[in-house]
Design an enzyme around this catalytic site. Structure first.
Site, PDB file in Angstrom:
ATOM      1  N   GLU B  56       0.824  -1.353  -0.033  1.00 25.58           N
ATOM      2  CA  GLU B  56       0.100   0.014  -0.083  1.00 25.58           C
ATOM      3  C   GLU B  56       0.968   1.443  -0.121  1.00 25.58           C
ATOM      4  O   GLU B  56       0.559   2.100  -0.850  1.00 25.58           O
ATOM      5  CB  GLU B  56      -0.773  -0.004   0.967  1.00 25.58           C
ATOM      6  N   HIS B 126     -11.823  -5.236   8.435  1.00 26.58           N
ATOM      7  CA  HIS B 126     -12.589  -4.811   7.148  1.00 26.58           C
ATOM      8  C   HIS B 126     -13.956  -4.240   7.295  1.00 26.58           C
ATOM      9  O   HIS B 126     -14.573  -4.075   6.326  1.00 26.58           O
ATOM     10  CB  HIS B 126     -12.746  -6.359   6.393  1.00 26.58           C
TER      11      HIS B 126
END
Lengths: 400, 334
Positions: B56, B126
């Site tokens: 990322e 999540h």
């Protein structure tokens, strides 16, 4: 920690692991002329055979280098000017005119100057915080750099960035966050490739930054997508106050790209730097993908102005580097030895360099500080700002 | 179209209109985990829509480099929960690029798309809502749409906004929200809140998924089901609540919110992120300053708890309609 401290000597004293059998040559003056040095025609010189070490490369750059007197004299003048500029910054900092953070590249001049002579203005460079010489070599001015350090309007970022934040149209800046510029450089190289421009991007970092995770992320992406990116590690042997051997399990930084070929270069001999950068540029634009290039160099000063630079290394070590491996004295030696110019002529260049820097410093000092209104400009694109921004004190609110 | 289809439609417009636009992220060439980039690689080529490694920080840094070259760079972070490794690149590089180069460079072409908020069973990694963390990063914008039409218009506006934008897509709405989305290329304004229901008694401010819980809460307020009716006084059932979708979290629409609260005298803020230093804290602080003498009740924040988002009890973590209803009642009778 006490346990660690007791353990450390046994770790540190271990002989550093070497990939090549012989140590890299790090003297600044081991290049020899092949034919008679000529004052107006190009001539050939030969680098010391240990000027380069390679990793997964079929062959090192050619040891025979074509140079001209003009080029060597220009490089001498530029290195001398860069050192003068950094010394001026040092003095201004100590006079409390420059505040904040300031990292000087004294001792590492051969890299910024040598690189610029090997690449074109279209090639792109991004580096970390030790960025002043690159900013000037890439089209900036001494006044612009000193002005930025002083935080004046004449600064290259209008006095709003400071020491680590200096840009030109082909130089994506000094970057203050250790290692953050490396994936940015990979992105720049991607855009250049996307535009099908025949240019190379040089993403530079230090031996300290080489242990940042994102450097390896950038390596992987660049190799995966075959980006025309040269990752350049300026190994000045200390990441802040920790020596390379104490911070890195593998101090052969040019071997750290895994599948990316590597080239280790004597960063103190400007002719070796020049030849390596020519090789790297050619490598990148020939569709070979990325390259990891390591310059073995040395910084004479501390990491930043708040570091005297003598608590983690001996004064003798610094003195020895200054007297035996200095890149400017090395080039001076070549010029004099090869009969291209006399000591007096070089002294004249030194004087010119000093005068040029002194003048730029005075001009920068005369420049005013940024306007108060500019505190709020360049945060968002003009016309798309939030309705207001808070200012320095409670009552000071700027409405766009 | 549902939300993922409208986002795909917006991305397709962006790629058609702008040759320099590229889309990249983890698995985006296969369509992405939420199908937002389905078929784009086939349609526009793998040079423009491509997969990245799982890194990322590298993705955002890479995207910044592309944008610094003047390109339109659309990065996807697969879940907003994974944006933290890229926090440095976003806050220190993207947000400050223009300022620290004195306006010479900018990364306005950068848009970071990322699915956010809970789905009911996402758990710790999540279901987070990290928008509040970026509120102090002047230089970036943070946008969260509520529906397919909004997603398309706001995403196109974000991609073309001359500042870097983090575009957070409420992931539960990818499939569950369906609207008739215009197939044309259109943009909706960034930095402007949307008043969905006009009212005069209380301002209910939210964004993304909780909007739907707010809507349910308002129905319950007007006609409470038998199980909760004893908690909703008759006198409050006719209350006119103004429902506002903030849409842009940074820079947020102070004007619209303050104007509304000055009229209603009451503010309830609903968001999924935890209470402490969530986006609601900043809004509450500004509102209490600008509306101090007009407030009839303390600003109420109905948010996730200050715990990690728990897997098993996620439904209890998120501010649901009952908690919102309770907050509205409490604020109205204060």
């Amino acid at each position: 920690m006490a346990t660690l401290a007791r353990l450390r000597p046994t770790i540190a004293r271990r002989t550093p692991f070497r990939v090549a059998a012989r140590a890299l040559q790090t003297s600044a003056d081991t290049t020899q002329p092949l034919d008679t040095p000529h004052k107006s025609e190009p001539f050939q010189v030969k680098l010391h055979e240990d000027s380069f070490h390679t990793y997964r490369l079929d062959a090192p750059p050619n040891f025979e280098v074509e140079v001209t007197k003009d080029m060597l004299m220009t490089m001498y003048k530029e290195m001398s000017t860069m050192r003068r500029m950094e010394m001026a910054a040092d003095a201004l900092y100590k006079a409390k005119l420059i505040r904040g953070f300031c990292h000087l590249a004294i001792g590492q001049e051969a890299i910024a100057v040598g690189l610029e002579h090997a690449i074109t203005k279209q090639d792109l460079v991004i580096t970390a915080y030790r960025c002043h010489p690159f900013a000037v070599m890439r089209g900036g001015t001494i006044k612009g750099v000193i002005g930025e350090l002083l935080g004046r309007q004449a600064g290259m970022s209008n006095g709003k960035g400071g020491s680590m934040h200096i840009f030109t149209p082909n130089f994506f800046g000094g970057n203050g966050i250790v290692g953050a510029q490396v994936p940015v450089g990979a992105g720049i190289a991607f855009a250049a490739k996307y535009q099908e421009k025949p240019i190379a991007t040089f993403a530079m970092y230090g031996d300290g930054a080489s242990n940042q995770g994102q450097v390896f992320e950038a390596f992987n992406m660049a190799k995966l997508w075959n980006l025309p990116c040269v990752f350049v590690c300026e190994n000045n042997k200390y990441g802040m106050g920790t020596s390379a051997e104490r911070s890195s399990s593998n101090t052969q930084y040019y071997t750290r790209g895994d599948k990316i070929p590597g080239l280790q270069v004597n960063g103190m001999d400007i002719i070796a730097v020049l030849q390596a950068c020519r090789f790297a540029k050619n490598w990148a634009v020939s569709g070979n993908g990325p390259l990891v290039m390591e310059f073995v160099t040395y910084r004479y000063g501390g990491h930043s102005m708040s570091d005297p630079g003598t608590t983690y290394r001996t004064r003798e070590e610094i003195q020895r580097m200054r007297s035996t491996q200095d890149p400017i004295r090395g080039l001076q030696h070549y010029i004099e030895e090869w009969g291209l110019a006399t000591e007096e002529e070089l002294k004249k260049l030194d004087k010119q360099a000093k005068a040029e820097v002194d003048e730029a410093v005075e001009e920068a000092k005369a420049s005013p500080e940024p306007k108060i209104e500019d505190l709020w400009t360049d945060i968002y694109y003009k016309g798309t700002e939030p309705p207001f921004m808070r200012g320095r004190e409670r009552e000071e609110v700027h409405y766009y | 179209m549902n939300t993922y289809q409208s986002i795909r439609d917006a991305l397709s417009h962006a790629l058609v209109r702008d040759d320099t636009a590229v889309i990249f992220g983890e698995d985006v060439a296969f369509g992405g985990v939420f199908r937002c980039t389905m078929g784009l690689a086939e349609e526009f080529g793998r040079e423009r829509v491509f997969n990245t490694p799982l890194s990322e920080q590298g993705i955002v840094g890479f995207g910044i480099g592309i944008a610094a070259m003047g390109h339109t760079s659309i990065a996807e972070i697969q879940f907003a929960d994974y944006i933290y490794p890229a926090f440095d690149q976003i806050v220190n590089e993207a947000a400050k690029f223009r300022y620290r180069s004195g306006g010479q460079y900018h990364v306005g072409g950068l848009t970071i798309r990322t699915p956010t908020m809970s789905v009911g069973h996402g758990g710790l990694y999540h279901s987070q809502s990290p928008e509040g963390f970026f509120m102090g990063a002047a230089g970036v914008k943070v946008v969260i749409p509520r529906s397919p039409i909004q997603a398309k218009g706001l995403l196109l506006a974000s991609i073309r906004d001359p500042n870097p934008v983090i575009f957070m897509e409420p992931k539960i709405l990818y499939r569950s929200a369906v609207e008739q989305v215009p197939i044309d290329d259109f943009e909706l304004p960034i930095g402007r809140a949307d008043v969905l229901i006009a009212g005069s008694d209380l301002t209910l401010l939210t964004w993304g998924t909780p909007l739907y819980h707010c809507e349910t809460a308002l129905h319950m307020l007007a006609s409470p089901p038998p199980q909760v009716s004893r908690h909703v006084p008759e006198s409050l059932r006719g209350a006119k609540v103004e429902l506002i979708d903030l849409r842009t979290i940074l820079p947020w629409d102070v004007e619209t919110v303050v104007e509304s609260v000055n009229r209603t005298g009451r503010l309830v803020i609903v968001h999924e992120a935890g209470l402490t230093a969530g986006a609601g804290a900043e809004i509450a602080a500004t509102v209490q300053k600008k509306c101090f003498l007009k407030l009839d009740a303390p600003v109420k924040r109905i948010t996730g708890w200050d715990t990690p988002v728990p897997l098993q009890y996620e439904k209890f973590y998120i501010p649901d309609a009952i908690r919102i209803l309770d907050g509205i009642v409490e604020t109205l009778i204060y």
